[in-house]
Motif scaffolding. Structure first.
Motif, PDB file in Angstrom:
ATOM      1  N   VAL A   1       7.285  -1.369 -11.816  1.00 53.71           N
ATOM      2  CA  VAL A   1       6.302  -0.886  -9.788  1.00 53.71           C
ATOM      3  C   VAL A   1       7.633  -0.897  -9.499  1.00 53.71           C
ATOM      4  O   VAL A   1       8.218   0.178  -8.685  1.00 53.71           O
TER       5      VAL A   1
ATOM      6  N   MET B   1       9.802   1.582 -10.289  1.00 53.54           N
ATOM      7  CA  MET B   1       9.405   2.608 -10.042  1.00 53.54           C
ATOM      8  C   MET B   1      10.122   2.697  -8.107  1.00 53.54           C
ATOM      9  O   MET B   1       9.897   4.186  -7.486  1.00 53.54           O
ATOM     10  N   ASP B   2       9.821   1.736  -7.665  1.00 55.63           N
ATOM     11  CA  ASP B   2       9.355   1.589  -6.086  1.00 55.63           C
ATOM     12  C   ASP B   2      11.244   1.976  -5.800  1.00 55.63           C
ATOM     13  O   ASP B   2      11.594   2.511  -4.372  1.00 55.63           O
TER      14      ASP B   2
ATOM     15  N   LYS C   1       7.252  -4.898   0.560  1.00 58.55           N
ATOM     16  CA  LYS C   1       7.951  -4.202  -0.212  1.00 58.55           C
ATOM     17  C   LYS C   1       7.263  -3.492  -1.613  1.00 58.55           C
ATOM     18  O   LYS C   1       8.325  -2.388  -1.713  1.00 58.55           O
ATOM     19  N   SER C   2       6.571  -3.646  -1.661  1.00 61.99           N
ATOM     20  CA  SER C   2       6.240  -3.505  -3.315  1.00 61.99           C
ATOM     21  C   SER C   2       4.747  -1.841  -2.411  1.00 61.99           C
ATOM     22  O   SER C   2       4.226  -2.278  -1.362  1.00 61.99           O
ATOM     23  N   SER C   3       4.509  -0.962  -3.363  1.00 60.17           N
ATOM     24  CA  SER C   3       4.118   0.255  -3.209  1.00 60.17           C
ATOM     25  C   SER C   3       2.630   0.050  -3.074  1.00 60.17           C
ATOM     26  O   SER C   3       1.359  -0.390  -2.320  1.00 60.17           O
ATOM     27  N   ILE C   4       2.254  -1.142  -4.737  1.00 64.65           N
ATOM     28  CA  ILE C   4       0.726  -1.184  -4.250  1.00 64.65           C
ATOM     29  C   ILE C   4       0.752  -2.865  -3.455  1.00 64.65           C
ATOM     30  O   ILE C   4      -0.485  -2.655  -2.970  1.00 64.65           O
ATOM     31  N   GLY C   5       1.659  -3.742  -3.283  1.00 64.33           N
ATOM     32  CA  GLY C   5       1.054  -3.873  -2.112  1.00 64.33           C
ATOM     33  C   GLY C   5       1.043  -3.584  -0.380  1.00 64.33           C
ATOM     34  O   GLY C   5      -0.100  -3.928  -0.094  1.00 64.33           O
ATOM     35  N   ARG C   6       1.883  -2.659  -0.330  1.00 65.71           N
ATOM     36  CA  ARG C   6       1.512  -2.119   1.248  1.00 65.71           C
ATOM     37  C   ARG C   6      -0.131  -1.366   0.706  1.00 65.71           C
ATOM     38  O   ARG C   6      -0.816  -1.472   1.864  1.00 65.71           O
ATOM     39  N   LYS C   7      -0.811  -0.520  -0.253  1.00 66.18           N
ATOM     40  CA  LYS C   7      -1.839   0.093  -0.562  1.00 66.18           C
ATOM     41  C   LYS C   7      -2.821  -1.144   0.011  1.00 66.18           C
ATOM     42  O   LYS C   7      -3.766  -0.501  -0.107  1.00 66.18           O
ATOM     43  N   PHE C   8      -2.408  -2.079  -0.330  1.00 66.68           N
ATOM     44  CA  PHE C   8      -3.464  -3.669  -0.721  1.00 66.68           C
ATOM     45  C   PHE C   8      -3.464  -3.549   1.026  1.00 66.68           C
ATOM     46  O   PHE C   8      -5.143  -3.875   0.884  1.00 66.68           O
TER      47      PHE C   8
ATOM     48  N   PHE D   1      -1.594  -5.413 -11.928  1.00 63.74           N
ATOM     49  CA  PHE D   1       0.025  -6.085 -10.776  1.00 63.74           C
ATOM     50  C   PHE D   1      -0.424  -7.239  -9.653  1.00 63.74           C
ATOM     51  O   PHE D   1      -0.101  -8.066  -9.561  1.00 63.74           O
ATOM     52  N   LEU D   2      -1.454  -7.007  -9.301  1.00 62.71           N
ATOM     53  CA  LEU D   2      -2.494  -7.822  -7.882  1.00 62.71           C
ATOM     54  C   LEU D   2      -2.544  -9.358  -8.462  1.00 62.71           C
ATOM     55  O   LEU D   2      -1.871  -9.915  -8.275  1.00 62.71           O
TER      56      LEU D   2
ATOM     57  N   ASN E   1       3.957   5.954  -2.042  1.00 61.95           N
ATOM     58  CA  ASN E   1       2.762   5.116  -2.154  1.00 61.95           C
ATOM     59  C   ASN E   1       1.604   5.609  -3.035  1.00 61.95           C
ATOM     60  O   ASN E   1       0.959   6.978  -1.916  1.00 61.95           O
ATOM     61  N   CYS E   2       1.025   5.631  -4.175  1.00 59.45           N
ATOM     62  CA  CYS E   2      -0.484   6.299  -3.998  1.00 59.45           C
ATOM     63  C   CYS E   2      -1.975   6.213  -3.461  1.00 59.45           C
ATOM     64  O   CYS E   2      -2.144   5.086  -2.941  1.00 59.45           O
TER      65      CYS E   2
ATOM     66  N   GLN F   1       7.548   6.934   4.297  1.00 58.27           N
ATOM     67  CA  GLN F   1       7.944   6.929   3.106  1.00 58.27           C
ATOM     68  C   GLN F   1       6.883   8.399   2.043  1.00 58.27           C
ATOM     69  O   GLN F   1       8.454   8.616   1.488  1.00 58.27           O
TER      70      GLN F   1
ATOM     71  N   MET G   1       2.649   7.146  -9.821  1.00 51.72           N
ATOM     72  CA  MET G   1       1.738   6.334  -9.845  1.00 51.72           C
ATOM     73  C   MET G   1       0.890   6.523 -11.361  1.00 51.72           C
ATOM     74  O   MET G   1       1.167   5.701 -12.805  1.00 51.72           O
TER      75      MET G   1
ATOM     76  N   LYS H   1       0.603 -10.575  -9.369  1.00 54.38           N
ATOM     77  CA  LYS H   1       0.801 -11.463  -7.833  1.00 54.38           C
ATOM     78  C   LYS H   1       0.360 -12.566  -7.796  1.00 54.38           C
ATOM     79  O   LYS H   1       0.537 -13.480  -6.884  1.00 54.38           O
TER      80      LYS H   1
ATOM     81  N   LEU I   1       3.191   3.688   5.277  1.00 50.98           N
ATOM     82  CA  LEU I   1       3.170   5.313   3.894  1.00 50.98           C
ATOM     83  C   LEU I   1       3.015   6.509   4.600  1.00 50.98           C
ATOM     84  O   LEU I   1       3.704   7.009   3.642  1.00 50.98           O
TER      85      LEU I   1
ATOM     86  N   TRP J   1       6.097  -9.187  -0.914  1.00 51.86           N
ATOM     87  CA  TRP J   1       5.516  -8.075  -1.809  1.00 51.86           C
ATOM     88  C   TRP J   1       4.902  -7.170  -1.418  1.00 51.86           C
ATOM     89  O   TRP J   1       4.304  -6.131  -1.256  1.00 51.86           O
TER      90      TRP J   1
ATOM     91  N   ASN K   1      -2.934  -1.203 -11.308  1.00 47.75           N
ATOM     92  CA  ASN K   1      -3.551  -1.572  -9.445  1.00 47.75           C
ATOM     93  C   ASN K   1      -3.723  -3.008 -10.340  1.00 47.75           C
ATOM     94  O   ASN K   1      -3.812  -4.813  -9.792  1.00 47.75           O
TER      95      ASN K   1
END
Ligand code: HEM
Ligand code: FES
Lengths: 218, 251
Positions: B207, B210-211, A6-13, B244-245, B217-218, A80, B179, B248, A77, A3, B241
């Motif tokens: 999420v 959405m992806d 693969k996931s946008s929030i994962g990449r942002k993390f 979601f985090l 990506n925000c 994409q 987002m 996960k 990023l 993730w 965020n």
């Protein structure tokens, strides 16, 4: 763990953690360099400590990995996001009053990267790298190299310009990184923006003092 | 005082999703400033129909700012130059005599054009279907205060629930990110006890959808919050965020 890619929030993390890691490095790098303003001997001592030792080498490698991750994710990023924006663009340019640096993070980062290459070539290559490969021209007295370098006004100006770009990157990056990991709410959003601006300004001043001082003091 | 004004309109015309579009210019005279923006477009369409031309297709429904159906990118702003209103609540008094007004559809890969100024926003429905609900029937509205909820939470949930899903956030975003919409939907449910139970599952599912649908990506530019007609705060994005985090890292 897929993730994280693969996931946008994962990449942002990942973007956020690598950015915060580099922020910590900047703090360390600035404090160490400020020694130059107080005593050249002290600086040379620090350089000796951070020469071709196993811990300095591991530190350098971890740091390089952090940068690489940040840059690779930045490219990913940005590409994409361009795709998500679509082929057709608005004709009227956006009138939404957003922060300038927030819209130009990639180009700011790219300019910082160009500066970084120059900076590594001018200093790191002549100090740690040459020592590593056993090149006899490796500089042992870091201060001589640095002081010599900053006698050239152009070099001073290029460094100052890079610090300003970094300031812009950090005024958005600092709070954005904390927002991304979720450390923000109605109260804290205002605070982390202010702290980010103060932090970016401290970094700007702290780093700028060094070339300016060395240029005029020697 | 509201007057009658003469305006020039530059409107994006496109026959269908695959057709090539272009701007066309129209002139309207004696438009009353007290009329709404959509009424002004009705006047234009009336004129076009009388002239035997194809009217401009645009989305609208309630015309009172609650359904989220109207759109339009007007002079560089989603929902036009006014603050915190939808296009249907925008009035012609925001424009002056002699103005040229450029009207474009929402532009984002996630919102393909159907015709002229209409875009397909069904991606938002798909994101809601992925988890933007409470799975069990929670019964009728409970009596006030039977379930105690702290005031700040109730307020934040209400503020997030104000999202009408119009898509202005995506239209404003340089990253084509959804987002703010997803954050609002996840937040208003996560803050209340009925929605809290499925919060982790919901955040992950919405999420992921959405992806999958190709939104960006925000990067926290904040354009969405500035243009949102319902003033949804980006602090909801921080909450998404967080949700979601947390979910996960628990897995
Ligand atoms: C000393 C060097 C650098 C530092 C301290 C730094 C720091 C940061 C921080 C803290 C963020 C915020 C992360 C987030 O929003 O979650 C960020 C974002 C970003 N950085 Fe850097 N960065 C540096 C160099 C670079 C370089 C070399 C590039 C590109 C080649 C780059 C490109 C980006 C991009 C595209 C973003 C995403 C924009 C955003 O999320 O707001 N950065 N950086
Ligand atoms: S038409 Fe319903 S919100 Fe504008």
């Amino acid at each position: 763990m897929s993730w994280l890619i693969k996931s946008s929030i994962g990449r942002k993390f990942i973007m956020s953690i690598s950015g915060l890691f580099m922020i910590l490095f900047l703090l360390f790098h600035m404090s160490m360099n400020l020694a130059l303003v107080f005593s050249l001997e002290a600086y040379d001592k620090i350089c000796e400590l951070l020469g071709a030792n196993w811990y300095a080498i591991i530190g350098t490698l971890v740091l390089a990995a952090g940068f690489a991750v940040h840059i690779i994710y930045a490219i990913m990023l940005t590409l994409q996001n361009r795709k998500a924006r679509g082929k057709e663009r608005y004709e009227s340019s956006s009138k939404t009053p957003t922060q300038w640096s927030s819209k130009n993070m990639f180009i700011l980062g790219l300019s910082i990267l160009l500066f970084l290459i120059l900076h590594l070539y001018q200093l790191w290559y002549n100090m740690q790298f040459k020592e590593l490969i056993g090149d006899p021209t490796a500089v042992s007295k870091g201060s001589e190299l640095v002081v010599g370098l900053f006698q050239n006004s152009w070099v001073v100006l290029v460094y100052l310009a890079a610090f300003v770009l970094l300031w812009f990157h950090l005024t958005h990056g600092f709070w954005s990184a904390l927002h991304t990991i979720g450390w923000s709410n109605k109260v804290w959003l205002k605070r982390i923006k202010v702290i980010g601006n103060i932090f970016a300004t401290l970094i700007l001043i702290g780093f700028s003092i060094i070339p300016i001082y060395l240029h005029f003091a020697y | 005082m509201d007057k009658n004004i003469n305006i020039k309109l530059r409107i994006w015309r496109q026959k269908g999703p695959k057709e090539k579009g272009a701007f066309e210019t129209y002139e309207l005279e004696n438009v009353y400033q007290g009329s709404s923006f959509l009424e002004m477009l009705d006047i234009l369409n009336n004129k076009l129909i009388c002239e035997g031309k194809e009217p401009v297709a645009f989305d609208h429904d309630c015309r009172e700012g609650i359904c989220g159906m109207c759109s339009l990118y007007i002079n560089g702003h989603p929902h036009g130059p006014d603050e915190d209103v939808t296009t249907c609540q925008l009035h012609m008094r925001k424009f002056n005599d002699g103005d040229t007004i450029t009207i474009e559809p929402w532009r984002s890969a996630g919102f393909p054009i159907i015709k002229d100024l209409m875009v397909d926003r069904s991606a938002f429905d798909k994101i809601i279907q992925a988890g933007g609900y409470v799975s069990v029937n929670t019964g009728g509205a409970p009596d006030a205060n039977t379930i105690p909820i702290e005031k700040d939470k109730a307020d934040a949930a209400m503020d997030a629930a104000a999202c009408i899903g119009c898509g202005a956030c995506v239209a404003a975003c340089k990253n084509g990110s959804a987002m703010l919409f997803v954050a609002a939907k996840v937040s208003h449910l996560a803050l209340l006890p009925q929605g809290r139970i499925e919060a982790a599952k919901r955040a992950k599912a919405m999420v992921a959808k959405m992806d999958e649908l190709g939104f960006g990506n925000c990067t926290n530019t904040g354009a969405c919050e500035i243009e949102c007609p319902k003033n949804i705060s980006i602090t909801n994005i921080a909450r998404l965020n967080r949700e979601f985090l947390k979910a996960k890292f628990k897995d």
